[in-house]
Design an enzyme around this catalytic site. Sequence first.
Site, PDB file in Angstrom:
ATOM      1  N   ASP A  81      -0.265  14.919   9.875  1.00 19.99           N
ATOM      2  CA  ASP A  81       1.258  14.651   9.521  1.00 19.99           C
ATOM      3  C   ASP A  81       1.584  13.761  10.398  1.00 19.99           C
ATOM      4  OD1 ASP A  81       3.604  13.905   8.381  1.00 19.99           O
ATOM      5  OD2 ASP A  81       4.169  15.826   7.866  1.00 19.99           O
ATOM      6  N   ARG A 138      -4.087  11.528   5.982  1.00 21.01           N
ATOM      7  CA  ARG A 138      -2.790  12.523   5.409  1.00 21.01           C
ATOM      8  C   ARG A 138      -3.399  13.831   5.106  1.00 21.01           C
ATOM      9  NH1 ARG A 138       1.955   9.639   3.879  1.00 21.01           N
ATOM     10  NH2 ARG A 138       1.484   7.382   4.162  1.00 21.01           N
ATOM     11  N   ASP A 183      -9.110 -10.056   1.909  1.00 25.26           N
ATOM     12  CA  ASP A 183      -9.645  -8.825   2.578  1.00 25.26           C
ATOM     13  C   ASP A 183     -10.729  -8.681   3.576  1.00 25.26           C
ATOM     14  OD1 ASP A 183      -7.227  -7.857   1.351  1.00 25.26           O
ATOM     15  OD2 ASP A 183      -8.189  -6.537  -0.317  1.00 25.26           O
ATOM     16  N   HIS A 229      -0.757  -8.362  -1.110  1.00 23.35           N
ATOM     17  CA  HIS A 229      -2.371  -8.264  -1.279  1.00 23.35           C
ATOM     18  C   HIS A 229      -3.026  -9.524  -1.263  1.00 23.35           C
ATOM     19  CE1 HIS A 229      -2.261  -4.077  -2.275  1.00 23.35           C
ATOM     20  NE2 HIS A 229      -1.040  -4.190  -2.926  1.00 23.35           N
TER      21      HIS A 229
HETATM   22  C1  LIG Z   1      -0.352  -2.686   2.216  1.00 23.17           C
HETATM   23  C2  LIG Z   1       1.197  -2.176   2.465  1.00 23.17           C
HETATM   24  C3  LIG Z   1       1.853  -3.249   1.974  1.00 23.17           C
HETATM   25  C4  LIG Z   1       1.475  -0.816   1.832  1.00 23.17           C
HETATM   26  O1  LIG Z   1       2.947  -0.453   2.127  1.00 23.17           O
HETATM   27  P1  LIG Z   1       3.760   0.643   2.261  1.00 23.17           P
HETATM   28  O2  LIG Z   1       3.011   1.733   1.252  1.00 23.17           O
HETATM   29  O3  LIG Z   1       4.974   0.558   2.197  1.00 23.17           O
HETATM   30  O4  LIG Z   1       3.276   1.292   3.556  1.00 23.17           O
HETATM   31  P2  LIG Z   1       3.669   0.747   5.292  1.00 23.17           P
HETATM   32  O5  LIG Z   1       2.450   0.428   5.947  1.00 23.17           O
HETATM   33  O6  LIG Z   1       4.667   0.148   5.222  1.00 23.17           O
HETATM   34  O7  LIG Z   1       3.861   2.559   5.849  1.00 23.17           O
HETATM   35  C5  LIG Z   1       3.062   3.541   5.726  1.00 23.17           C
HETATM   36  C6  LIG Z   1       3.977   4.934   5.633  1.00 23.17           C
HETATM   37  O8  LIG Z   1       2.942   5.845   5.673  1.00 23.17           O
HETATM   38  C7  LIG Z   1       3.119   6.474   6.813  1.00 23.17           C
HETATM   39  N1  LIG Z   1       1.963   7.204   7.183  1.00 23.17           N
HETATM   40  C8  LIG Z   1       0.885   6.558   7.293  1.00 23.17           C
HETATM   41  N2  LIG Z   1       0.000   7.675   7.632  1.00 23.17           N
HETATM   42  C9  LIG Z   1       0.334   8.668   7.588  1.00 23.17           C
HETATM   43  C10 LIG Z   1       0.201  10.310   7.997  1.00 23.17           C
HETATM   44  N3  LIG Z   1      -1.105  10.358   8.087  1.00 23.17           N
HETATM   45  N4  LIG Z   1       1.144  11.190   7.854  1.00 23.17           N
HETATM   46  C11 LIG Z   1       2.378  10.896   7.466  1.00 23.17           C
HETATM   47  N5  LIG Z   1       2.717   9.633   7.345  1.00 23.17           N
HETATM   48  C12 LIG Z   1       2.000   8.468   7.237  1.00 23.17           C
HETATM   49  C13 LIG Z   1       3.716   5.597   8.034  1.00 23.17           C
HETATM   50  O9  LIG Z   1       4.170   6.210   8.876  1.00 23.17           O
HETATM   51  C14 LIG Z   1       4.532   4.743   7.283  1.00 23.17           C
HETATM   52  O10 LIG Z   1       5.972   5.320   7.061  1.00 23.17           O
HETATM   53  P3  LIG Z   1       7.257   4.828   7.363  1.00 23.17           P
HETATM   54  O11 LIG Z   1       7.271   4.141   8.581  1.00 23.17           O
HETATM   55  O12 LIG Z   1       8.266   5.777   7.218  1.00 23.17           O
HETATM   56  O13 LIG Z   1       7.204   3.523   6.169  1.00 23.17           O
HETATM   57  C15 LIG Z   1       1.471  -2.378   3.936  1.00 23.17           C
HETATM   58  O14 LIG Z   1       0.818  -1.280   4.637  1.00 23.17           O
HETATM   59  C16 LIG Z   1       1.032  -3.619   4.630  1.00 23.17           C
HETATM   60  O15 LIG Z   1       1.599  -4.819   4.443  1.00 23.17           O
HETATM   61  N6  LIG Z   1      -0.288  -3.396   5.326  1.00 23.17           N
HETATM   62  C17 LIG Z   1      -0.857  -4.526   6.085  1.00 23.17           C
HETATM   63  C18 LIG Z   1      -1.652  -5.526   5.053  1.00 23.17           C
HETATM   64  C19 LIG Z   1      -2.370  -4.945   4.072  1.00 23.17           C
HETATM   65  O16 LIG Z   1      -3.185  -3.874   4.478  1.00 23.17           O
HETATM   66  N7  LIG Z   1      -2.559  -5.141   2.856  1.00 23.17           N
HETATM   67  C20 LIG Z   1      -3.246  -4.832   1.724  1.00 23.17           C
HETATM   68  C21 LIG Z   1      -4.455  -5.137   2.065  1.00 23.17           C
HETATM   69  S1  LIG Z   1      -5.662  -4.717   0.812  1.00 23.17           S
HETATM   70  C22 LIG Z   1      -5.607  -5.451  -0.611  1.00 23.17           C
HETATM   71  O17 LIG Z   1      -5.136  -6.705  -0.507  1.00 23.17           O
HETATM   72  C23 LIG Z   1      -6.006  -5.149  -1.971  1.00 23.17           C
HETATM   73  O18 LIG Z   1      -6.540  -4.081  -1.949  1.00 23.17           O
HETATM   74  O19 LIG Z   1      -5.907  -5.843  -2.680  1.00 23.17           O
END
Ligand SMILES: CC(C)(COP(=O)(O)OP(=O)(O)OC[C@H]1O[C@@H](n2cnc3c(N)ncnc32)[C@H](O)[C@@H]1OP(=O)(O)O)[C@@H](O)C(=O)NCCC(=O)NCCSC(=O)C(=O)O
Length: 374
Positions: free
Chosen positions: A72, A52, A168, A138
């Site tokens: 973005d 970002r 993870d 998570h």
């Molecule tokens: C971790 C999450 C729950 C986080 O949920 P959220 O914060 O709601 O994120 P989401 O992934 O749903 O969506 C990310 C949003 O950010 C936006 N996005 C991402 N990058 C950008 C940039 N560069 N610019 C603008 N917008 C951006 C993207 O378009 C999405 O917008 P919208 O489309 O408008 O929503 C999810 O990402 C997820 O389930 N990921 C897969 C599993 C995972 O990684 N789990 C955590 C492992 S780490 C772990 O377990 C631990 O640390 O403990």
Amino acid sequence: MTQHSSARGNTESGAAGPLAGLKVVEFTGLGPGPHAAMILADLGADVVRIDRPGNAKKSDVTARGRRIVEADLKDPAAIKGVLELLDRADVLIEGFRPGVMERLGLGPDVLLERNPGLVYGRMTGWGQDGPLADRAGHDMGYIARTGMASLIGSADSAPVPPLNLVGDFGGGSMFLVTGILAALFERSSTGRGQVIDAAIVDGTATLATMLWALKDTGMWQDARGRNFLDGSQPSYSYYRTSDGEYLAVAPLEPQFFEELREHLGLPEWTQKGRFDPRKFDEVHQLIADTIAQHPLAHWTEVFDPTDACVAPVWSMEQALDDPQLKARGTYTEVDGVTQPRPAPRFSAHGRLDPRPVSKEAQPIDTVVRGWSVD
Ligand SMILES: CC(C)(COP(=O)(O)OP(=O)(O)OC[C@H]1O[C@@H](n2cnc3c(N)ncnc32)[C@H](O)[C@@H]1OP(=O)(O)O)[C@@H](O)C(=O)NCCC(=O)NCCSC(=O)C(=O)O
């Protein structure tokens, strides 16, 4: 437009390692996605991280070895540059909730149409489908649902979180890396990429295959604190030393337990008694009482030259001075930050060094130009 016949095209990374020339685009996520991208970068891949705007300067050591571009992704003009980059990439890594990439116009259908050789790596907790696919999560929850959390800890306490190492990284990033490398191998004969759906739950379940095998043969109980690898058995347990440190004592095999027995002066019956649940407490107490008589340094000196499978439980800082790890150079320092070295090691490359963390974003056009189409 695509370059999938060559995983060793032009890059500006100049990195050493077996993956030198592999072009990877990583969308910044949490935990396992960045870890998988780090491993590919460690092994020489040219990994470009899309972050970002304003985030590059916050990069930590898990971002080592990558170039960073800021974009973005909600801005169509930025997406145009990202698509140009992905047209030239071998591998994509993303770890958003299912559907996020599709909404950005960066879903697999679009990208594989433009670049049929792309290996599209998707890292999630629950997977791309199923009733929980859209739910946040998570590590702790992912390993809980696989049955693995229920097995870790003692019988009379709540499960103990094994940090986020099991889900993870063990069940997550390591399987994403495996999937990416397998897909690259397949691409070398078919010329085609594919989508890798790496779910932490699937990977964690697969990590535990040996436990399912043991359960099938009656050697494993589906309960916490009742199994030979969970610390409940006296010859596979942690013991406190006189200076309040801990010793890992793990001589499972008779010949190794015999070395422990001799050095601790345990009675002969403990060789068999250690496998008898009725004697567990007594054997455990005998070992505990003996180990409690001396400090950790004493026991390390006694056991390091033996096969008793005994090891000091170091802190992170103490681990830096461990003679075995020091000899291997397991840890190193880059730009004043202590960190683990890349693993594994390759005979053709020697010991790989981690590349530094970049805290400055580059213009995406520069990176696109550097990734010329073959
Ligand atoms: C971790 C999450 C729950 C986080 O949920 P959220 O914060 O709601 O994120 P989401 O992934 O749903 O969506 C990310 C949003 O950010 C936006 N996005 C991402 N990058 C950008 C940039 N560069 N610019 C603008 N917008 C951006 C993207 O378009 C999405 O917008 P919208 O489309 O408008 O929503 C999810 O990402 C997820 O389930 N990921 C897969 C599993 C995972 O990684 N789990 C955590 C492992 S780490 C772990 O377990 C631990 O640390 O403990």
